[in-house]
Design a protein around this motif. Structure first.
Motif, short mmCIF file in Angstrom:
data_model
loop_
_atom_site.label_atom_id
_atom_site.label_comp_id
_atom_site.label_asym_id
_atom_site.label_seq_id
_atom_site.Cartn_x
_atom_site.Cartn_y
_atom_site.Cartn_z
N ASP A 211 0.83 -1.21 0.00
CA ASP A 211 0.00 0.00 0.00
C ASP A 211 0.86 1.26 0.00
N TYR A 212 2.04 1.14 0.59
CA TYR A 212 2.97 2.27 0.67
C TYR A 212 3.95 2.29 -0.51
N GLY A 213 3.73 1.37 -1.46
CA GLY A 213 4.64 1.31 -2.60
C GLY A 213 5.97 0.65 -2.27
N LEU A 214 6.01 -0.11 -1.16
CA LEU A 214 7.25 -0.76 -0.75
C LEU A 214 7.26 -2.20 -1.25
N ALA A 215 8.45 -2.63 -1.65
CA ALA A 215 8.58 -3.95 -2.27
C ALA A 215 8.95 -5.02 -1.24
N ASP A 216 9.18 -6.22 -1.72
CA ASP A 216 9.53 -7.35 -0.87
C ASP A 216 10.89 -7.15 -0.21
N HIS A 217 11.79 -6.42 -0.88
CA HIS A 217 13.14 -6.19 -0.36
C HIS A 217 13.06 -5.19 0.79
N TYR A 218 13.49 -5.61 1.97
CA TYR A 218 13.28 -4.80 3.16
C TYR A 218 14.18 -3.57 3.22
N THR A 219 13.62 -2.47 3.70
CA THR A 219 14.39 -1.21 3.85
C THR A 219 13.99 -0.53 5.16
#
Lengths: 246, 218
Positions: A211-219
């Motif tokens: 929903d926040y446009g964040l991908a599977d790769h953690y940041t």
């Protein structure tokens, strides 16, 4: 069950100090303490949790601190406040000392910026800091995991408002690939903490990062979103207790 | 804070000559500049005074990068008038790509947007100085950087800026002023907002630079 427990525990304690930490951001889950109905959070619970980490061979490493700030709009007409974001949050994280994060939870926006963005916001005078919460405590090394246990207190007070725990798995950055091992670790943790018969439990409710446009790769942006959601859950929990009292 | 002077050049051939001169003076390679500048203002009810913030998107990178920039008021008073450069506060912050969405959600509105295209030099000469030679372009459609046209065709903006603190700004002012003197045969830089004409020696200086690629001492 006990065979599985021993197998996972051996993996946990077979810590190789020369094993490289993931060159990308290792992922983490943030948990908050949910007291049982009729009970509240207190420092004794925090002590028990810390002792529990040490009882499963967690090695205390040092202190950590994150800060979450609620910003409010400066409005000429308060009647129009509905036009502006309900929750505008700023977050500083210990693993990113030169960065600052903004989250608009209801708009599903997360921003990573240099920490100088705080000075820009001060100069703009359109939003001001309303209240800040500190998340602080000790961190522990536990095999390929790093745990942080911390109290939640307002920045100018020592009133304990909550307890959080971060579980970070160092070798992997993929949320999907890490699911199983994180769940296995949490099962071990639950087994250990339940022996202390504490009036509550740790809960993790994973936000929908997409929903926040964040991908599977953690940041670290994922971490900022987790802290925003944990804080709203903590506040809801405190309000539920106060409603129950009234 | 930053110290700056600028100049508006009316002849593109002077731009080529200027580039040769700058290449020689700065001792560094030029960098291409293509920056989308989005200027936002706070909405009517937000804040007790109107606030402005600029979002700069560097389009020259393979992956566009964003910077938030706040430019404060200029230094004022008798002391400021004595200084040959403009001194004003400036704060910048790198930001992730959601920055425009964030500021819109906070209640900021688009005031205007520009596309700056040109070259820039970053070098050290008494202070970390940046010289930018660029055309300022406007977009005919919202955010359409591929369809930008010059605001004033044939005119380039030359900016010389350097960061400073409240403790060292006098030294930085001196460094910027001193560097600008080297450009005097070709152009005369002044404080932003103060117009200057074409330098009488500009044509000859440009011809000289163009004829031998800058080998001639001006």
């Amino acid at each position: 069950m006990s065979v599985v427990y021993c197998h996972i525990f051996r993996r946990l304690i077979s810590y190789n100090p020369y094993r490289k930490k993931s060159t990308t951001m290792p992922l983490k889950r943030v948990f908050f303490w949910q007291p049982n109905a009729g009970s509240t959070v207190n420092s004794q619970i925090l002590n028990e949790v810390s002792q529990c980490v040490e009882s499963i061979n967690g090695v205390k490493e040092g202190r950590w601190k994150a800060t979450l700030t609620f910003y409010k709009p400066m409005l000429r007409d308060q009647a129009l406040s509905a036009e502006f974001p309900r929750e505008f949050i700023g977050i500083s994280l210990p693993e990113q000392p030169n960065k600052y994060y903004f989250v608009l939870r209801f708009n599903k926006i997360v921003l990573e910026s240099d920490s100088s963005i705080q000075l820009i916001m001060e100069k703009l005078q359109s939003y001001k800091s309303r209240v800040a919460l500190n998340f602080e405590g000790f961190q522990y090394q536990l095999g390929d995991f790093q745990l942080r246990v911390g109290k939640v207190v307002p920045s100018h007070s020592e009133n304990l408002r909550g307890i959080v725990m971060e579980v970070e798995y160092l070798p992997i950055s993929s949320l999907e690939k890490s699911k199983q091992i994180m769940e296995e670790f949490f099962d071990i943790w639950q087994d250990a903490i339940s022996k202390r018969s504490l009036p509550g439990r740790f809960i993790h409710i994973e936000p929908d990062f997409s929903d926040y446009g964040l991908a599977d790769h953690y940041t670290s942006q994922h971490t900022a979103v987790q802290y925003t959601h944990v804080t709203s859950q903590l506040i809801a929990s405190v309000q539920a207790v106060q409603t129950g009292r009234n | 804070m930053c110290c700056s002077r600028n100049y508006r050049d009316t002849d593109l051939q002077y731009v080529e000559a200027l580039e040769i001169l700058l290449q020689g003076l700065c001792g560094v390679n030029k960098e291409r500049l293509r920056v989308h500048e989005i200027c936002l203002k706070s909405g009517p009810n937000l804040g007790f005074v109107v606030s402005e913030v600029r979002l700069l998107c560097d389009l020259e990178q393979s992956e566009p990068t964003w910077t938030v920039k706040h430019v404060g008021g200029a230094m004022r008073g008798a002391g400021a008038e004595q200084i040959s450069v403009l001194v004003r506060s400036m704060v910048e912050s790198k930001a992730s790509k959601n920055v425009l969405r964030l500021f819109y959600a906070l209640g900021y509105k688009l005031d205007h947007e520009l596309l700056r295209v040109g070259i820039t030099f970053h070098f050290q000469r008494g202070a970390p100085i940046t010289v930018t030679v660029s055309s300022v372009n406007k977009m005919l459609k919202l955010h359409a950087t591929d369809e930008a046209v010059p605001v004033t065709p044939g005119i380039q903006l030359v900016e010389v800026t350097a960061p400073a603190t409240s403790e060292n700004y006098n030294e930085v002012v001196a460094a910027v002023s001193s560097f600008c003197e080297y450009l005097a045969p070709l152009l005369h830089l002044s404080k932003p907002g103060v117009s200057t004409g074409v330098v009488p020696t500009a044509a000859a200086a440009a011809a000289s630079l163009m004829s031998d690629g800058g080998g001639t001492t001006l």
